[in-house]
Design a protein around this motif. Structure first.
Motif, PDB file in Angstrom:
ATOM      1  N   LEU A  83       0.837  -1.203   0.000  1.00 14.29           N
ATOM      2  CA  LEU A  83       0.000   0.000   0.000  1.00 14.29           C
ATOM      3  C   LEU A  83       0.867   1.247   0.000  1.00 14.29           C
ATOM      4  CD1 LEU A  83      -2.891  -0.891   2.486  1.00 14.29           C
ATOM      5  CD2 LEU A  83      -3.019  -0.709   0.011  1.00 14.29           C
ATOM      6  N   GLU A  84       1.924   1.206   0.783  1.00 13.87           N
ATOM      7  CA  GLU A  84       2.802   2.369   0.879  1.00 13.87           C
ATOM      8  C   GLU A  84       3.452   2.671  -0.480  1.00 13.87           C
ATOM      9  OE1 GLU A  84       5.821   1.798   3.800  1.00 13.87           O
ATOM     10  OE2 GLU A  84       6.423   3.904   3.853  1.00 13.87           O
ATOM     11  N   ILE A  85       3.962   1.634  -1.118  1.00 14.72           N
ATOM     12  CA  ILE A  85       4.663   1.826  -2.388  1.00 14.72           C
ATOM     13  C   ILE A  85       3.712   2.266  -3.487  1.00 14.72           C
ATOM     14  CG2 ILE A  85       5.714   0.523  -4.258  1.00 14.72           C
ATOM     15  CD1 ILE A  85       7.416  -0.876  -2.324  1.00 14.72           C
ATOM     16  N   ALA A  86       2.527   1.702  -3.483  1.00 12.49           N
ATOM     17  CA  ALA A  86       1.567   2.050  -4.527  1.00 12.49           C
ATOM     18  C   ALA A  86       0.976   3.434  -4.308  1.00 12.49           C
ATOM     19  CB  ALA A  86       0.464   0.994  -4.576  1.00 12.49           C
ATOM     20  N   GLY A  87       1.311   4.055  -3.193  1.00 10.28           N
ATOM     21  CA  GLY A  87       0.778   5.390  -2.922  1.00 10.28           C
ATOM     22  C   GLY A  87      -0.669   5.385  -2.488  1.00 10.28           C
ATOM     23  N   GLY A 113      -3.902  -2.450  -7.341  1.00 13.73           N
ATOM     24  CA  GLY A 113      -2.657  -2.759  -8.011  1.00 13.73           C
ATOM     25  C   GLY A 113      -2.284  -1.636  -8.959  1.00 13.73           C
ATOM     26  N   THR A 114      -1.386  -1.927  -9.869  1.00 12.89           N
ATOM     27  CA  THR A 114      -1.013  -0.934 -10.884  1.00 12.89           C
ATOM     28  C   THR A 114      -0.966  -1.648 -12.221  1.00 12.89           C
ATOM     29  OG1 THR A 114       1.301  -1.404 -10.425  1.00 12.89           O
ATOM     30  CG2 THR A 114       0.354   0.482  -9.329  1.00 12.89           C
ATOM     31  N   PRO A 115      -2.144  -2.123 -12.657  1.00 16.25           N
ATOM     32  CA  PRO A 115      -2.154  -3.034 -13.801  1.00 16.25           C
ATOM     33  C   PRO A 115      -2.163  -2.356 -15.156  1.00 16.25           C
ATOM     34  CG  PRO A 115      -4.337  -2.878 -12.868  1.00 16.25           C
ATOM     35  CD  PRO A 115      -3.496  -1.842 -12.185  1.00 16.25           C
ATOM     36  N   LEU A 161      -5.637  11.484  -8.091  1.00 15.50           N
ATOM     37  CA  LEU A 161      -6.113  11.358  -6.716  1.00 15.50           C
ATOM     38  C   LEU A 161      -7.414  12.113  -6.477  1.00 15.50           C
ATOM     39  CD1 LEU A 161      -5.328  10.101  -4.023  1.00 15.50           C
ATOM     40  CD2 LEU A 161      -4.195  12.236  -3.429  1.00 15.50           C
ATOM     41  N   MET A 162      -7.481  13.324  -6.969  1.00 11.67           N
ATOM     42  CA  MET A 162      -8.631  14.177  -6.659  1.00 11.67           C
ATOM     43  C   MET A 162      -9.943  13.615  -7.219  1.00 11.67           C
ATOM     44  SD  MET A 162      -7.631  16.495  -4.703  1.00 11.67           S
ATOM     45  CE  MET A 162      -6.375  15.434  -4.004  1.00 11.67           C
ATOM     46  N   GLY A 203      -2.166  14.471   5.812  1.00 11.33           N
ATOM     47  CA  GLY A 203      -2.494  13.497   4.790  1.00 11.33           C
ATOM     48  C   GLY A 203      -3.885  12.899   4.930  1.00 11.33           C
ATOM     49  N   PHE A 204      -4.430  13.015   6.110  1.00 14.40           N
ATOM     50  CA  PHE A 204      -5.745  12.410   6.349  1.00 14.40           C
ATOM     51  C   PHE A 204      -6.904  13.375   6.114  1.00 14.40           C
ATOM     52  CE2 PHE A 204      -4.213   8.760   9.146  1.00 14.40           C
ATOM     53  CZ  PHE A 204      -4.556   7.826   8.193  1.00 14.40           C
TER      54      PHE A 204
END
Lengths: 229, 229
Positions: A198-202, B114-116, B124-125, B166-167
């Motif tokens: 989770l940390e690495i994937a942001g 994931g990052t597929p 993000l927004m 960040g939260f």
DNA sequence: CCTTATAACTAAACGCCGTATATTTATTAA
DNA sequence: TTAATAAATATACGGCGTTTAGTTATAAGG
């Protein structure tokens, strides 16, 4: 009549291809890996790569094996940096090294544990030796804890028959260990992987230095839950 | 003079594109997603898709938001299926629903966490509202546990200033909650994600029905560690 | 009713990609 | 010197996302 050996402008082209591939992965991420881009940088044509790798997936597999090896080296080195009798110290060293390696090489981590290459699926039989070795540091310490009677697994779920077979390959390459130790290692692995991935994937909010604290907290949780004394 | 509305053989082409995209993702995986393939199936030309999505990444973002919404629906439904006063029951229901949704829609899970997609990074927004909502079920239960004095976080790492910021976005969309609850939720999320992501990616040995047992064991661990009584 | 603005589409092309095939080049043992 | 062959290039195919230009259908305004 004969069988020429190898020559070349670039002495070890096979290795050079992997080196450039890692450079591109580090810079643009694993999904951007391109044989043609590698060839351009090496000033060769793209099909020349096929003399060294039958296709792109084979190159990726080679990269994954190298990454597992690098990861495993880091794990084993961390374990062996602590004295053999200090099992909890070895556990902690392994845990810290896990995250440090992942933060140092996020693209390698995702290459191994994610699925970042379109259409690529790692061939288990080729990858498993280096994969199992990379986890053998953790497994060995847990096995020694178990043998020393320090493994706290009273309420551990009973291992079922159908599930034992899946570990046979692991044991073959990751070192002989009781299936209980393998299962505990798997659970610990899942926990650290959860945070790290989770940390690495942001996907976590920016943690700053608190990232360290949270990770250490989880390592302490593992200690308290699984290690007696 | 005028501004025509929409017509067409396919009534809601925007939705139809997403439907076909999901079909292809379910069948061939997220990385195989192809605008041209979608167009072929819909019997339109590929550039026609650009009337509905400015590029492929925008389509992927829309799919991710839909996936988060589906996931969040499942989480909220699980929570609300247990009586409001049974907080541990709600926790367990949420935990079970998490894995069940992931096993039911593994491709969606990997699309989200994931990052597929080559070169794709979620904006993000755009994604955060649905993402935060999907975790709001868990957050809300933990917050209520905290308010009821049932949250066991004696030795929890102190939250640092740099990390609070960040939260803020999370709180905005995920429901107001103490930062302690958010942090505990994050840790719990990391644990279940660890197991589930390894399981889905096929990085664990085949677990058979023991997969359930191990997951339940981890849920019990969470209960014992974080909930009083 | 007919013009006209425009949304929604198609056609064609560009530059990528992985990869197959055929051909050339360079090496080396006989 | 020759013959075998490894290793490279040249060329091509079909796929991809995307851009540009042109076409078609719709619907409001006169």
């Amino acid at each position: 009549m004969v069988r020429p050996t190898q020559k070349k402008q670039i002495p070890n082209l096979q290795q050079a291809i992997k080196d450039v591939a890692w450079k591109h992965i580090a810079k643009h991420g694993a999904p951007a890996l391109s044989l043609r881009a590698i060839a351009r940088e090496l000033k060769i044509t793209a099909p020349a790569i096929y003399n060294y790798f039958p296709n792109r997936d084979a190159l990726v597999t080679a990269l994954i094996i190298d990454a597992y090896t690098s990861f495993g080296d880091s794990q084993l080195a961390a374990r062996d940096a602590a004295p053999p009798e200090d099992l909890t110290g070895r556990m902690n060293a392994i845990g810290l090294a896990y995250r440090q390696w992942a933060l140092k090489y996020p693209q390698r981590y995702q290459l191994i544990f994610g699925t970042p290459i379109p259409g690529y699926h790692a061939p288990l039989m080729e990858v498993l030796p280096s994969a199992a070795r990379s986890l053998s540091a953790l497994v060995s310490v847990i096995e020694q804890l178990r043998l020393a009677g320090k493994l706290n697994v009273k309420s551990f779920p009973k291992v079922q028959a159908e599930y034992k077979g899946g570990f046979e390959m692991w044991k073959k390459y990751g070192g002989e260990a009781d299936i209980l130790s393998l299962t505990v290692a798997m659970l610990i692995w899942a926990r650290v992987h959860g945070i790290v991935s989770l940390e690495i994937a942001g996907n976590l909010p920016p943690l700053g230095t608190s990232g360290d604290d949270l990770y250490l907290y989880e390592m302490k949780s593992l200690n308290q839950q699984f290690i007696k004394e």
